[in-house]
Design a protein around this motif. Structure first.
Motif, PDB file in Angstrom:
ATOM      1  N   THR A  84       0.781  -0.889   0.267  1.00 24.82           N
ATOM      2  CA  THR A  84       0.058   0.078   0.120  1.00 24.82           C
ATOM      3  C   THR A  84       0.609   1.363   0.173  1.00 24.82           C
ATOM      4  OG1 THR A  84      -0.248   0.226   2.307  1.00 24.82           O
ATOM      5  CG2 THR A  84      -1.815  -0.930   1.325  1.00 24.82           C
TER       6      THR A  84
ATOM      7  N   TRP B  46      -3.979   3.877  -1.931  1.00 24.59           N
ATOM      8  CA  TRP B  46      -3.887   2.925  -2.630  1.00 24.59           C
ATOM      9  C   TRP B  46      -3.452   1.121  -2.609  1.00 24.59           C
ATOM     10  CZ3 TRP B  46      -5.571   2.578  -7.893  1.00 24.59           C
ATOM     11  CH2 TRP B  46      -6.038   3.856  -8.609  1.00 24.59           C
ATOM     12  N   LEU B  47      -3.642  -0.016  -3.032  1.00 25.59           N
ATOM     13  CA  LEU B  47      -3.423  -0.970  -3.292  1.00 25.59           C
ATOM     14  C   LEU B  47      -2.583  -1.712  -4.294  1.00 25.59           C
ATOM     15  CD1 LEU B  47      -2.655  -4.043  -1.920  1.00 25.59           C
ATOM     16  CD2 LEU B  47      -5.245  -4.516  -2.183  1.00 25.59           C
TER      17      LEU B  47
ATOM     18  N   GLU C 195      -8.109  -6.373  -0.119  1.00 20.48           N
ATOM     19  CA  GLU C 195      -8.390  -5.067  -0.536  1.00 20.48           C
ATOM     20  C   GLU C 195      -8.762  -4.751   1.274  1.00 20.48           C
ATOM     21  OE1 GLU C 195      -9.968  -6.112  -4.841  1.00 20.48           O
ATOM     22  OE2 GLU C 195     -11.692  -5.978  -2.917  1.00 20.48           O
ATOM     23  N   HIS C 196      -9.827  -5.534   2.161  1.00 16.54           N
ATOM     24  CA  HIS C 196      -9.682  -5.157   3.383  1.00 16.54           C
ATOM     25  C   HIS C 196      -9.537  -5.049   4.204  1.00 16.54           C
ATOM     26  CE1 HIS C 196     -12.341  -5.768   6.931  1.00 16.54           C
ATOM     27  NE2 HIS C 196     -12.114  -6.397   7.675  1.00 16.54           N
TER      28      HIS C 196
ATOM     29  N   THR D 274      -8.515  -1.320   3.079  1.00 17.10           N
ATOM     30  CA  THR D 274      -8.926  -0.302   3.289  1.00 17.10           C
ATOM     31  C   THR D 274      -9.299   0.090   4.941  1.00 17.10           C
ATOM     32  OG1 THR D 274     -10.866  -1.990   3.197  1.00 17.10           O
ATOM     33  CG2 THR D 274     -10.939  -0.869   0.717  1.00 17.10           C
TER      34      THR D 274
ATOM     35  N   CYS E 218      -7.175   3.246   2.542  1.00 16.74           N
ATOM     36  CA  CYS E 218      -7.104   3.261   1.212  1.00 16.74           C
ATOM     37  C   CYS E 218      -7.912   2.786  -0.072  1.00 16.74           C
ATOM     38  CB  CYS E 218      -6.159   1.437   0.671  1.00 16.74           C
ATOM     39  SG  CYS E 218      -4.469   0.846   0.595  1.00 16.74           S
TER      40      CYS E 218
ATOM     41  N   SER F   6      -7.469   0.432  -5.793  1.00 14.48           N
ATOM     42  CA  SER F   6      -6.698  -0.312  -5.993  1.00 14.48           C
ATOM     43  C   SER F   6      -6.570  -0.876  -7.356  1.00 14.48           C
ATOM     44  CB  SER F   6      -7.214  -2.131  -6.007  1.00 14.48           C
ATOM     45  OG  SER F   6      -5.877  -3.327  -5.619  1.00 14.48           O
TER      46      SER F   6
ATOM     47  N   TYR G  16     -10.104  -9.941 -12.323  1.00 12.36           N
ATOM     48  CA  TYR G  16     -10.079  -9.538 -11.675  1.00 12.36           C
ATOM     49  C   TYR G  16     -11.665  -8.328 -12.443  1.00 12.36           C
ATOM     50  CZ  TYR G  16      -4.729  -9.850 -10.308  1.00 12.36           C
ATOM     51  OH  TYR G  16      -4.544 -10.360  -9.212  1.00 12.36           O
TER      52      TYR G  16
ATOM     53  N   TYR H 144     -12.782  -5.192 -11.282  1.00  9.31           N
ATOM     54  CA  TYR H 144     -11.964  -4.048 -11.149  1.00  9.31           C
ATOM     55  C   TYR H 144     -12.248  -3.682 -12.920  1.00  9.31           C
ATOM     56  CZ  TYR H 144      -8.737  -4.519  -7.344  1.00  9.31           C
ATOM     57  OH  TYR H 144      -8.240  -5.071  -6.550  1.00  9.31           O
TER      58      TYR H 144
ATOM     59  N   LYS I 199      -9.309  -0.742  -9.376  1.00  4.66           N
ATOM     60  CA  LYS I 199     -10.859  -0.666  -8.506  1.00  4.66           C
ATOM     61  C   LYS I 199     -10.989   0.537  -7.439  1.00  4.66           C
ATOM     62  CE  LYS I 199     -13.760  -3.532  -5.927  1.00  4.66           C
ATOM     63  NZ  LYS I 199     -13.535  -5.808  -5.419  1.00  4.66           N
TER      64      LYS I 199
ATOM     65  N   LEU J  35     -12.190   1.180  -4.478  1.00  2.00           N
ATOM     66  CA  LEU J  35     -12.895   0.373  -2.874  1.00  2.00           C
ATOM     67  C   LEU J  35     -13.383   0.856  -2.036  1.00  2.00           C
ATOM     68  CD1 LEU J  35      -8.692  -1.243  -1.760  1.00  2.00           C
ATOM     69  CD2 LEU J  35     -10.810  -2.270  -3.356  1.00  2.00           C
TER      70      LEU J  35
END
Length: 147
Positions: free
Chosen positions: A64, A68-69, A94-95, A98, A103, A106, A119, A124, A144, A146
């Motif tokens: 990260t 952004w991831l 993602e969890h 965020t 974030c 992604s 994706y 995405y 994507k 998030l």
């Protein structure tokens, strides 16, 4: 007069990265505002799936940075593909990105023979397509939002 060299040199690489970061920070109000904050640093993010025997069944490696991831690698062993494991690994990353790191987006790069459809199914959208990178293959960058 300059001497041009082409060799792998980690110390010079790190110096160059630091100087480029300083140049970018000076030129960008957004990056300048991040200077000295935790968001300025890249933080590794790894998610692993182990099977019943404790062997690696899949994993995600990324980091990260700012909000952004960046998913660098996502791999699932052939024996476990089609089980939803890849989606679970991505959802977990993602969890973490965020809820623990603030974030809001992604990104990932993948080739046409790998996983662009996977994706897309995860929400995405294609942001960039580079044909013939490498020759005969198309690279996709997908992003994507998030949260």
């Amino acid at each position: 007069m300059f001497r041009i060299e082409a060799e792998v040199d980690r110390d010079r690489r790190d110096l160059l990265r630091s100087r480029l970061r300083d140049t970018n920070t000076a030129a960008s109000p957004v990056l300048a505002a991040l200077r000295g904050t935790p968001a300025e640093r890249e933080y590794p993010l790894h998610v692993w799936a182990l099977d019943a025997a404790g062997d690696l069944a899949g994993g995600l490696v990324g980091h990260t940075w700012t909000t952004w991831l960046h998913v660098t690698y996502l791999w699932v062993d052939a024996a476990h593909r089609g089980t939803g494991l890849g989606a679970r690994l991505l959802a977990r990353a993602e969890h973490i990105a965020t809820t623990g790191r603030g974030c809001t987006a992604s990104r990932v790069e993948t080739w046409d023979f790998q996983a662009p459809d996977f994706y897309r199914k995860q929400g995405y959208e294609v942001a960039c397509v580079i044909p013939d990178y490498p020759p005969g293959i198309t690279e996709y960058t997908l992003t994507k939002r998030l949260g």
